[in-house]
Design a protein around this motif. Sequence first.
Motif, PDB file in Angstrom:
ATOM      1  N   UNK A  43     155.375  13.180  50.360  1.00 35.58           N
ATOM      2  CA  UNK A  43     154.268  12.379  50.892  1.00 35.58           C
ATOM      3  C   UNK A  43     153.343  11.912  49.781  1.00 35.58           C
ATOM      4  N   UNK A  44     153.101  12.756  48.792  1.00 31.19           N
ATOM      5  CA  UNK A  44     152.240  12.359  47.674  1.00 31.19           C
ATOM      6  C   UNK A  44     152.892  11.283  46.810  1.00 31.19           C
ATOM      7  N   UNK A  45     154.204  11.347  46.649  1.00 33.12           N
ATOM      8  CA  UNK A  45     154.900  10.299  45.895  1.00 33.12           C
ATOM      9  C   UNK A  45     154.810   8.959  46.631  1.00 33.12           C
ATOM     10  N   UNK A  46     154.956   8.987  47.945  1.00 31.09           N
ATOM     11  CA  UNK A  46     154.806   7.756  48.730  1.00 31.09           C
ATOM     12  C   UNK A  46     153.381   7.224  48.619  1.00 31.09           C
ATOM     13  N   UNK A  47     152.398   8.118  48.668  1.00 31.91           N
ATOM     14  CA  UNK A  47     151.004   7.695  48.519  1.00 31.91           C
ATOM     15  C   UNK A  47     150.759   7.070  47.151  1.00 31.91           C
ATOM     16  N   UNK A  58     144.650  14.090  36.550  1.00 37.80           N
ATOM     17  CA  UNK A  58     144.461  14.924  37.744  1.00 37.80           C
ATOM     18  C   UNK A  58     145.294  14.440  38.927  1.00 37.80           C
ATOM     19  N   UNK A  59     145.587  13.132  38.995  1.00 37.07           N
ATOM     20  CA  UNK A  59     146.447  12.631  40.056  1.00 37.07           C
ATOM     21  C   UNK A  59     147.896  13.089  39.855  1.00 37.07           C
ATOM     22  N   UNK A  60     148.296  13.242  38.595  1.00 37.94           N
ATOM     23  CA  UNK A  60     149.626  13.789  38.313  1.00 37.94           C
ATOM     24  C   UNK A  60     149.681  15.264  38.709  1.00 37.94           C
ATOM     25  N   UNK A  61     148.643  16.020  38.322  1.00 41.02           N
ATOM     26  CA  UNK A  61     148.636  17.456  38.586  1.00 41.02           C
ATOM     27  C   UNK A  61     148.546  17.773  40.069  1.00 41.02           C
ATOM     28  N   UNK A  62     147.959  16.883  40.859  1.00 39.74           N
ATOM     29  CA  UNK A  62     147.801  17.131  42.292  1.00 39.74           C
ATOM     30  C   UNK A  62     149.044  16.787  43.097  1.00 39.74           C
ATOM     31  N   UNK A  63     150.097  16.329  42.446  1.00 39.90           N
ATOM     32  CA  UNK A  63     151.278  15.882  43.172  1.00 39.90           C
ATOM     33  C   UNK A  63     151.943  17.025  43.934  1.00 39.90           C
ATOM     34  N   UNK A  64     151.725  18.262  43.512  1.00 42.29           N
ATOM     35  CA  UNK A  64     152.387  19.408  44.145  1.00 42.29           C
ATOM     36  C   UNK A  64     151.469  20.132  45.128  1.00 42.29           C
ATOM     37  N   UNK A  65     150.259  19.644  45.334  1.00 39.78           N
ATOM     38  CA  UNK A  65     149.316  20.335  46.200  1.00 39.78           C
ATOM     39  C   UNK A  65     148.860  19.423  47.334  1.00 39.78           C
ATOM     40  N   UNK A 101     146.282  17.868  48.878  1.00 38.86           N
ATOM     41  CA  UNK A 101     144.870  17.529  48.682  1.00 38.86           C
ATOM     42  C   UNK A 101     144.567  16.189  49.349  1.00 38.86           C
ATOM     43  N   UNK A 102     143.454  16.114  50.069  1.00 38.34           N
ATOM     44  CA  UNK A 102     143.101  14.891  50.786  1.00 38.34           C
ATOM     45  C   UNK A 102     142.781  13.737  49.842  1.00 38.34           C
ATOM     46  N   UNK A 103     142.432  14.066  48.582  1.00 38.35           N
ATOM     47  CA  UNK A 103     142.068  13.001  47.637  1.00 38.35           C
ATOM     48  C   UNK A 103     143.216  12.029  47.403  1.00 38.35           C
ATOM     49  N   UNK A 104     144.455  12.508  47.443  1.00 37.81           N
ATOM     50  CA  UNK A 104     145.593  11.611  47.255  1.00 37.81           C
ATOM     51  C   UNK A 104     145.619  10.538  48.337  1.00 37.81           C
ATOM     52  N   UNK A 105     145.365  10.937  49.575  1.00 35.29           N
ATOM     53  CA  UNK A 105     145.343   9.968  50.678  1.00 35.29           C
ATOM     54  C   UNK A 105     144.145   9.039  50.563  1.00 35.29           C
ATOM     55  N   UNK A 106     143.001   9.579  50.180  1.00 37.50           N
ATOM     56  CA  UNK A 106     141.801   8.757  50.048  1.00 37.50           C
ATOM     57  C   UNK A 106     141.963   7.725  48.938  1.00 37.50           C
ATOM     58  N   UNK A 107     142.551   8.136  47.825  1.00 36.15           N
ATOM     59  CA  UNK A 107     142.781   7.204  46.713  1.00 36.15           C
ATOM     60  C   UNK A 107     143.732   6.087  47.134  1.00 36.15           C
ATOM     61  N   UNK A 108     144.699   6.403  47.996  1.00 33.06           N
ATOM     62  CA  UNK A 108     145.636   5.379  48.462  1.00 33.06           C
ATOM     63  C   UNK A 108     144.963   4.381  49.399  1.00 33.06           C
ATOM     64  N   UNK A 109     144.014   4.855  50.211  1.00 32.80           N
ATOM     65  CA  UNK A 109     143.349   3.974  51.174  1.00 32.80           C
ATOM     66  C   UNK A 109     142.269   3.105  50.537  1.00 32.80           C
ATOM     67  N   UNK A 110     141.593   3.634  49.533  1.00 31.59           N
ATOM     68  CA  UNK A 110     140.401   2.975  48.999  1.00 31.59           C
ATOM     69  C   UNK A 110     140.664   1.561  48.466  1.00 31.59           C
TER      70      UNK A 110
END
Length: 226
Positions: free
Chosen positions: A113-117, A150-157, A159-168
Amino acid sequence: SAALAALAGAWYLRHALTQRLALMLDRMARVPSIRWWLACTALGLALRLGWVLAVDSQPSSDGATYLGLARGLLAGHGYSAGGTLAYWPPGYPLFLLPWLEVLESDRVAVVVSNLVLFVITMLGVRALARQTGDAGVERLALLLLALWPNLIAQIVTPEKEQLLVALFPWVLCTAMAAIGAGRLPSAAAWAVVCGLVMGAANLVQPAFVLFPVALVTFWALTTRRI
């Protein structure tokens, strides 16, 4: 003190830095847009997959709570954590639901899901950059996003920030489309789309409810003589 020294150095060298940046952006702009996007996306995916293989991270803190809420919804339980019903925003757990349904492993569901985001974010940044800047700005924005640590490091966790960054970026793209549409029906249609994307972002991060103030201010500054 180190930050102040760096700031002072950047100010002292500002003319040389801006000239070098302009030269770099000019060279980037010579690469076709779609080819640059594909290259940066491939680079970003490779870095993220490399991090997945190198780091065995487990969800903790907020991420573990969001994952637990999504798992609870999937099992048919109510939306609550620690006896609270409204403390945790539901946007990210709701986003995780279909991924957890299709991919039984929590880790695989989070990573995929994070890769798709990430790909959605790259598309949004490209669209936004093409609306607001020249070709060099677009290329630099995509490269920075692909390399952002930090976006690379969060790929395995989870975290709502990945979704927020995709929407913004899409919030800004649709808002600018509404402002620049001219005719009322078209502007209204884009405004509705913008409102829907902002609503989704607000379900992920409630503080986003304040962001329309920034959009109204931007609209006033770009369409009215103040």
